[in-house]
Design an enzyme around this catalytic site. Structure first.
Site, PDB file in Angstrom:
ATOM      1  N   ASP A  88       0.856  -1.367  -0.096  1.00 15.10           N
ATOM      2  CA  ASP A  88       0.023   0.045   0.018  1.00 15.10           C
ATOM      3  C   ASP A  88       1.002   1.193  -0.082  1.00 15.10           C
ATOM      4  O   ASP A  88       1.889   1.310   1.004  1.00 15.10           O
ATOM      5  CB  ASP A  88      -0.879   0.029   1.351  1.00 15.10           C
ATOM      6  CG  ASP A  88      -2.048   1.129   0.942  1.00 15.10           C
ATOM      7  OD1 ASP A  88      -2.680   1.283   0.245  1.00 15.10           O
ATOM      8  OD2 ASP A  88      -1.709   1.971   2.025  1.00 15.10           O
ATOM      9  N   ASP A 497     -33.506  10.706 -30.843  1.00 15.90           N
ATOM     10  CA  ASP A 497     -33.249   9.345 -31.173  1.00 15.90           C
ATOM     11  C   ASP A 497     -34.464   8.779 -32.148  1.00 15.90           C
ATOM     12  O   ASP A 497     -35.346   9.266 -32.107  1.00 15.90           O
ATOM     13  CB  ASP A 497     -33.153   8.517 -29.966  1.00 15.90           C
ATOM     14  CG  ASP A 497     -31.868   7.589 -30.309  1.00 15.90           C
ATOM     15  OD1 ASP A 497     -32.001   6.743 -31.414  1.00 15.90           O
ATOM     16  OD2 ASP A 497     -30.958   7.262 -29.246  1.00 15.90           O
ATOM     17  N   GLY A 523     -36.591  11.185 -34.173  1.00 13.93           N
ATOM     18  CA  GLY A 523     -35.895  11.628 -35.601  1.00 13.93           C
ATOM     19  C   GLY A 523     -34.753  11.021 -35.685  1.00 13.93           C
ATOM     20  O   GLY A 523     -34.156   9.958 -35.020  1.00 13.93           O
ATOM     21  N   ASP A 524     -34.474  11.000 -37.023  1.00 14.96           N
ATOM     22  CA  ASP A 524     -33.193  10.315 -37.554  1.00 14.96           C
ATOM     23  C   ASP A 524     -32.149  11.560 -37.826  1.00 14.96           C
ATOM     24  O   ASP A 524     -32.526  12.408 -38.911  1.00 14.96           O
ATOM     25  CB  ASP A 524     -33.480   9.756 -38.833  1.00 14.96           C
ATOM     26  CG  ASP A 524     -32.241   9.060 -39.392  1.00 14.96           C
ATOM     27  OD1 ASP A 524     -31.231   9.483 -39.086  1.00 14.96           O
ATOM     28  OD2 ASP A 524     -32.613   7.738 -40.250  1.00 14.96           O
ATOM     29  N   PHE A 525     -31.039  11.723 -37.109  1.00 19.06           N
ATOM     30  CA  PHE A 525     -30.296  12.755 -37.249  1.00 19.06           C
ATOM     31  C   PHE A 525     -29.477  12.807 -38.572  1.00 19.06           C
ATOM     32  O   PHE A 525     -28.812  13.779 -38.794  1.00 19.06           O
ATOM     33  CB  PHE A 525     -29.168  12.967 -36.150  1.00 19.06           C
ATOM     34  CG  PHE A 525     -28.274  11.445 -35.924  1.00 19.06           C
ATOM     35  CD1 PHE A 525     -27.480  10.837 -36.812  1.00 19.06           C
ATOM     36  CD2 PHE A 525     -28.204  11.217 -34.382  1.00 19.06           C
ATOM     37  CE1 PHE A 525     -26.897   9.649 -36.293  1.00 19.06           C
ATOM     38  CE2 PHE A 525     -27.677   9.929 -34.049  1.00 19.06           C
ATOM     39  CZ  PHE A 525     -27.025   9.339 -35.102  1.00 19.06           C
ATOM     40  N   ARG A 540     -20.423   8.567 -27.904  1.00 19.59           N
ATOM     41  CA  ARG A 540     -19.990   7.245 -28.131  1.00 19.59           C
ATOM     42  C   ARG A 540     -20.732   6.712 -29.570  1.00 19.59           C
ATOM     43  O   ARG A 540     -21.193   5.793 -29.561  1.00 19.59           O
ATOM     44  CB  ARG A 540     -20.218   6.374 -27.104  1.00 19.59           C
ATOM     45  CG  ARG A 540     -19.088   6.463 -26.044  1.00 19.59           C
ATOM     46  CD  ARG A 540     -19.232   5.306 -25.094  1.00 19.59           C
ATOM     47  NE  ARG A 540     -19.940   5.706 -24.011  1.00 19.59           N
ATOM     48  CZ  ARG A 540     -19.796   5.072 -22.664  1.00 19.59           C
ATOM     49  NH1 ARG A 540     -18.972   4.121 -22.437  1.00 19.59           N
ATOM     50  NH2 ARG A 540     -20.764   5.517 -21.687  1.00 19.59           N
TER      51      ARG A 540
END
Length: 635
Positions: A88, A497, A523-525, A540
């Protein structure tokens, strides 16, 4: 090669390092020590005020770590290893003990207190020799400490925060690593450099010499211990009448036995034959031991662990699928027969699974039965707040099958979801089959658990208080949005999303006061207009996309950002060892499933700059993620 005869005495023993520290592993490995790594589960919560000196706290902690591992391994195998090493390291300044920082502010507090001052680094070490007598564990404990003085230069605020944002301070006592970037902070050092790194190798070798080659009575006055003794100076404790402790039992798996020569331990683990004058044989045996130490190949402990690692994963997956951890939550320890009855499984096989989970450190076993560890209650119970149960089940039900196609993916250069799962990559979560809805929920729960692990660190990596609106693109369940709303009460966050994700998002929406700050939009980016926001977030997302789609998405974000608006990108990068391992593991996912790839920190920085986001700042989050913040330049 080992430093025979000192470190060489350990060559034929089963040695365990009770620490997961990569620095201690490297120091001992470089010295030629063969060992296994079994991290201690001892909770380092000793009352510091009860110790007379800081080093006593470090020594006691090291001892408790080693005893914890020895006890668990004896309980599992009914036989302990021969030697367990515990260590330690602490930093002390002004009478205060500094251990590992809990967050960036704690790291700042520690490093500020060290700026321009001399401080002490103490490492306590415990060497525990283990024996089994009548089925009971018996131990002999040797302990010591080493102190090194270190002086820091005066540190500017800019340098402090740059170092903190590198992520290096977060797993190191005192908040710095002298062997890496932290070395730039150090003005001078008095003492053992390796002690500051994490293990005092020189003192350790001297202690081994004391244990295995104590001085002959007639030589006590003339023997000096300022250096590591040679073999012909001392005798083995088992050869001195009444001297030393009882030797450890022989390791039947180490290949010891007849025909191994004088370096192999005999009944007493000695380097010296039982008959004859040991002093007359010392030089001869030292030479033999040197030859043996040089020619023996290193024991591939890490490689064997890697080869059989899938078994541990599958055992964990199976225990989760049977909901063993749910069964053991908040109840008294349960017997194997009761657990087997509840999960409708074979008693014998269930007991084997439970024992293996105990060895993995996710269950505890006592005379009363099996119970969850704190780790299991926190992450493996299916409905706990921070549960990773769905992430585990996704790996079991989905990723495991994909990875059986890894060889074909490499040979053919194609992703394999159709061959493994009967569908194309883009259709994995977008069909209307009833089974797909359950898979969709499992995926969302998995992403929710993973995002929560680092949401606080991501939300606080930079000061975002001057933004009034944010849009998390592909934000799934809103786990990051929730943490942003908690940290910044004036921030309105939109989660965008796909419709089939938003259909189930209500299951995860926050119920606290921050709920009023969060809105969910379908929605679809890639196709739909992006909601207006001061700050866009891609957490991510980019590593899963092929290059052309990455540029398409960043162009759309850039076009929707007004001058002065910003983009926050969260990804694992290839630049540091720990993060690179995670990043490369993700790249295997893309190999069998998608068409994306991993990138370095410089590549992500250039991507943002290429799409008009200048002044890109980077912060390390924990060991595995980098957070990039770029600001949209004026046209």
């Amino acid at each position: 090669m080992a430093l025979c005869p000192v470190v060489g005495k350990l060559l034929h023993k089963r040695v365990v390092l009770a620490s997961a520290s990569p620095r201690r592993r490297e120091i001992l490995s470089n010295a030629g020590v063969r060992f296994e790594v079994v991290p201690s589960r001892f909770k380092e919560k000793l009352n510091k005020a009860s110790f007379s000196a800081p080093y006593a706290y470090a020594v006691e902690t090291a001892k408790q770590k080693a005893l914890d591992v020895a006890s668990r391994m004896h309980q599992k195998d009914l036989r302990a290893p021969d030697v367990v090493i515990g260590a330690d390291t602490i930093v002390t300044v002004g009478g205060l003990i500094l251990e590992k920082p809990v967050d960036k502010q704690d790291a700042y507090r520690m490093l500020s207190s060290l700026s321009g001052k001399e401080h002490s680094v103490f490492t306590g070490v415990a060497i525990v020799h283990c024996y089994s007598r009548d089925g009971q564990l018996d131990t002999d404990i040797s302990e010591f400490y080493e102190e090194t003085k270190v002086k820091f230069s005066e540190l500017t605020e800019e340098l402090l925060w740059e170092y903190i944002h590198s992520g290096e301070p977060m797993d190191k006592a005192g908040g710095y690593g002298i062997q890496a970037l932290g070395g730039m902070l150090v003005e001078y050092i008095h003492g053992d450099f390796l002690n500051v790194v994490g293990f005092p190798l020189n003192h350790f070798c001297k202690k081994l010499a004391e244990l295995y080659y104590p001085p002959k009575p007639e030589d006590v006055q003339r023997v000096k211990h300022d250096s590591i003794p040679t073999v012909d100076t001392f005798e083995n404790p088992s050869d001195v009448e009444g001297g030393g402790s009882e030797p450890a039992q022989r390791n039947p798996g180490s290949g010891e036995g007849e025909g191994r020569g004088p370096c192999a331990p005999g009944a007493g683990g000695s380097l010296v034959e039982a008959e004859g004058d040991p002093r007359a044989q010392g030089t001869k045996e030292a030479a033999t031991c040197n030859r043996t130490a040089e020619t023996l190949p290193p024991f591939p402990a890490d490689l064997l662990e890697l080869i059989e690692g899938f078994k541990a994963s599958k055992a964990l997956f199976t225990a989760c699928k049977l909901k063993v951890f749910d069964l053991l939550r908040d109840v008294a320890p349960q017997k194997a027969v009761d657990i087997a009855g509840h999960v409708d499984a074979s008693l014998y096989k269930t007991e084997q699974l439970l024992d293996f989970c105990t060895a993995l450190g996710i269950l505890e076993k006592t005379e009363q039965g099996y119970s969850n560890t704190e780790l299991a209650n926190l992450y493996l119970v299916s409905d706990s707040e921070d549960s990773l149960h769905s992430f585990i089940m996704r790996n079991n039900d989905h990723t495991w099958n994909l990875f059986t196609r890894l060889e074909f993916a490499i040979r053919e250069g194609t992703s394999q979801p159709h061959q493994a799962l009967g569908k194309e990559a883009e259709d994995l979560f977008q069909d209307s089959h009833p089974q797909s809805k359950e898979m969709q929920l499992q995926f969302m729960r998995a992403m929710h658990g993973l995002t929560r692990l680092t949401a606080h660190q991501v939300a606080t990596a930079f000061n975002l208080s001057w933004f009034t609106s944010a849009c998390d693109l592909g934000g799934c369940t809103g786990a990051l949005a929730c943490k942003l709303a908690q940290e910044y009460p004036h921030l309105q966050v939109t989660v965008l999303d796909l419709p089939n994700v938003m259909e189930h998002a209500s299951c995860f929406q926050p119920r606290g006061p921050e709920a009023a700050q969060i809105s969910f939009v379908s929605g679809d980016f890639f196709r739909d207009s992006l909601p207006r926001a001061d700050l866009y977030i891609l957490s991510r997302i980019l590593h899963d996309l092929p290059d052309d789609r990455v540029h398409d998405l960043l162009s759309r974000v850039s076009g929707s950002s007004k001058p002065g608006g910003s983009l926050l990108v969260v990804e694992a990068v290839l630049d540091n060892e720990q993060a690179a391992r995670v990043s490369l593991m993700q790249s295997l996912n893309t190999l069998v499933q998608m068409q994306g790839r991993q990138r370095s920190r410089g590549e992500y920085r250039r991507l943002l700059q290429q799409h008009g986001f200048c002044d890109v700042q980077v912060a390390r989050v924990g060991d595995t993620l980098d957070v990039f913040l770029g600001t949209r330049a004026a046209p």
